[in-house]
Design a protein around this motif. Structure first.
Motif, mmCIF file in Angstrom:
data_model
loop_
_atom_site.group_PDB
_atom_site.id
_atom_site.type_symbol
_atom_site.label_atom_id
_atom_site.label_comp_id
_atom_site.label_asym_id
_atom_site.label_seq_id
_atom_site.Cartn_x
_atom_site.Cartn_y
_atom_site.Cartn_z
ATOM 1 N N TYR A 48 1.660 30.061 -42.436
ATOM 2 C CA TYR A 48 1.154 30.139 -43.494
ATOM 3 C C TYR A 48 -0.158 29.069 -43.616
ATOM 4 O O TYR A 48 -1.358 29.408 -43.939
ATOM 5 C CB TYR A 48 1.806 30.120 -44.753
ATOM 6 N N ASP A 50 -1.198 27.155 -41.143
ATOM 7 C CA ASP A 50 -2.189 27.561 -40.036
ATOM 8 C C ASP A 50 -3.258 28.762 -40.447
ATOM 9 O O ASP A 50 -4.427 28.524 -40.042
ATOM 10 C CB ASP A 50 -1.431 28.133 -38.756
ATOM 11 N N ASP A 51 -2.640 29.757 -40.906
ATOM 12 C CA ASP A 51 -3.715 30.716 -41.263
ATOM 13 C C ASP A 51 -4.704 30.239 -42.480
ATOM 14 O O ASP A 51 -5.885 30.520 -42.467
ATOM 15 C CB ASP A 51 -2.826 32.152 -41.673
ATOM 16 N N LEU A 52 -4.209 29.453 -43.396
ATOM 17 C CA LEU A 52 -4.961 28.899 -44.505
ATOM 18 C C LEU A 52 -5.954 27.919 -43.842
ATOM 19 O O LEU A 52 -7.263 28.010 -44.140
ATOM 20 C CB LEU A 52 -3.950 28.113 -45.588
ATOM 21 N N SER A 53 -5.660 27.104 -43.079
ATOM 22 C CA SER A 53 -6.525 26.102 -42.349
ATOM 23 C C SER A 53 -7.664 27.009 -41.613
ATOM 24 O O SER A 53 -8.867 26.419 -41.661
ATOM 25 C CB SER A 53 -5.687 25.448 -41.395
ATOM 26 N N LEU A 54 -7.252 28.042 -40.887
ATOM 27 C CA LEU A 54 -8.581 28.822 -40.296
ATOM 28 C C LEU A 54 -9.457 29.410 -41.316
ATOM 29 O O LEU A 54 -10.612 29.550 -41.230
ATOM 30 C CB LEU A 54 -7.822 29.885 -39.589
ATOM 31 N N GLU A 55 -8.843 29.802 -42.541
ATOM 32 C CA GLU A 55 -9.562 30.319 -43.478
ATOM 33 C C GLU A 55 -10.465 29.448 -44.150
ATOM 34 O O GLU A 55 -11.720 29.515 -44.371
ATOM 35 C CB GLU A 55 -8.868 31.075 -44.598
ATOM 36 N N LEU A 56 -9.901 28.132 -44.473
ATOM 37 C CA LEU A 56 -10.818 27.037 -44.934
ATOM 38 C C LEU A 56 -11.961 26.523 -44.146
ATOM 39 O O LEU A 56 -12.773 26.084 -44.740
ATOM 40 C CB LEU A 56 -9.780 26.019 -45.366
ATOM 41 N N GLU A 57 -11.823 26.519 -42.795
ATOM 42 C CA GLU A 57 -12.903 26.328 -41.988
ATOM 43 C C GLU A 57 -14.151 27.031 -42.115
ATOM 44 O O GLU A 57 -15.310 26.522 -41.672
ATOM 45 C CB GLU A 57 -12.302 26.263 -40.424
ATOM 46 N N LEU A 58 -13.911 28.196 -42.440
ATOM 47 C CA LEU A 58 -14.993 29.183 -42.791
ATOM 48 C C LEU A 58 -15.913 28.816 -44.132
ATOM 49 O O LEU A 58 -16.931 29.426 -44.440
ATOM 50 C CB LEU A 58 -14.417 30.710 -42.730
ATOM 51 N N ILE A 59 -15.186 27.991 -44.915
ATOM 52 C CA ILE A 59 -15.761 27.724 -46.268
ATOM 53 C C ILE A 59 -16.610 26.412 -46.093
ATOM 54 O O ILE A 59 -16.485 25.484 -45.412
ATOM 55 C CB ILE A 59 -14.714 27.374 -47.276
ATOM 56 N N GLN A 78 -13.346 20.815 -49.481
ATOM 57 C CA GLN A 78 -12.833 21.355 -48.151
ATOM 58 C C GLN A 78 -12.348 20.431 -47.186
ATOM 59 O O GLN A 78 -11.306 20.777 -46.793
ATOM 60 C CB GLN A 78 -13.664 22.379 -47.750
#
Length: 129
Positions: A48, A50-59, A78
């Motif tokens: 979870y 890891d997935d969150l980190s990937l999503e946050l990098e797009l912000i 961020q």
């Protein structure tokens, strides 16, 4: 009077030491199951994060994000959230490593006890699930 059929009867005497080993096996097996469940929970949590980190990098870096600390949500940038997630990830990695080494140690002890108990009781004892 025996409850086992004629061909399955075993006349091996169970000593106090044997009973202690059976109890120890049971305790270790139960502990291993608990640790395995905890390990799986940590692995899910890591996925979870890891997935969150990937999503946050797009912000956008300046955007404020709600981050849960204890029971409270705090608005953080961020970059700060990514640093905190990285720290949380490393803590989870340490916990996973510790649990895996404990489980390995328990497996070694279980294997030794299995060998001893099967050597004495053969098919009269069932240590498998």
């Amino acid at each position: 009077m025996s409850l086992l059929p004629e061909g399955q009867q075993n006349n091996t005497e169970v000593t106090f030491n044997d009973q202690q080993n059976i109890n120890k096996f049971s305790t270790l097996f139960a502990k291993k199951e608990l640790l395995t469940a905890e390990l799986n929970d940590f692995k899910k949590e890591k996925d979870y994060l890891d997935d969150l980190s990937l999503e946050l990098e797009l912000i956008d870096e300046d955007e404020l994000i709600n981050y849960k600390i204890g029971e409270t949500f705090v608005k953080l940038k961020q970059t700060e959230v990514l640093k905190r997630l990285e720290k949380d990830n490393s803590e989870i990695d340490n916990n996973v490593e510790t649990l895996e080494s404990e489980i390995t140690s328990i497996d070694n002890k279980l294997s030794l006890l299995k060998t001893q108990l099967y050597a004495k009781f053969g098919t009269a004892i069932n240590l498998e699930r």
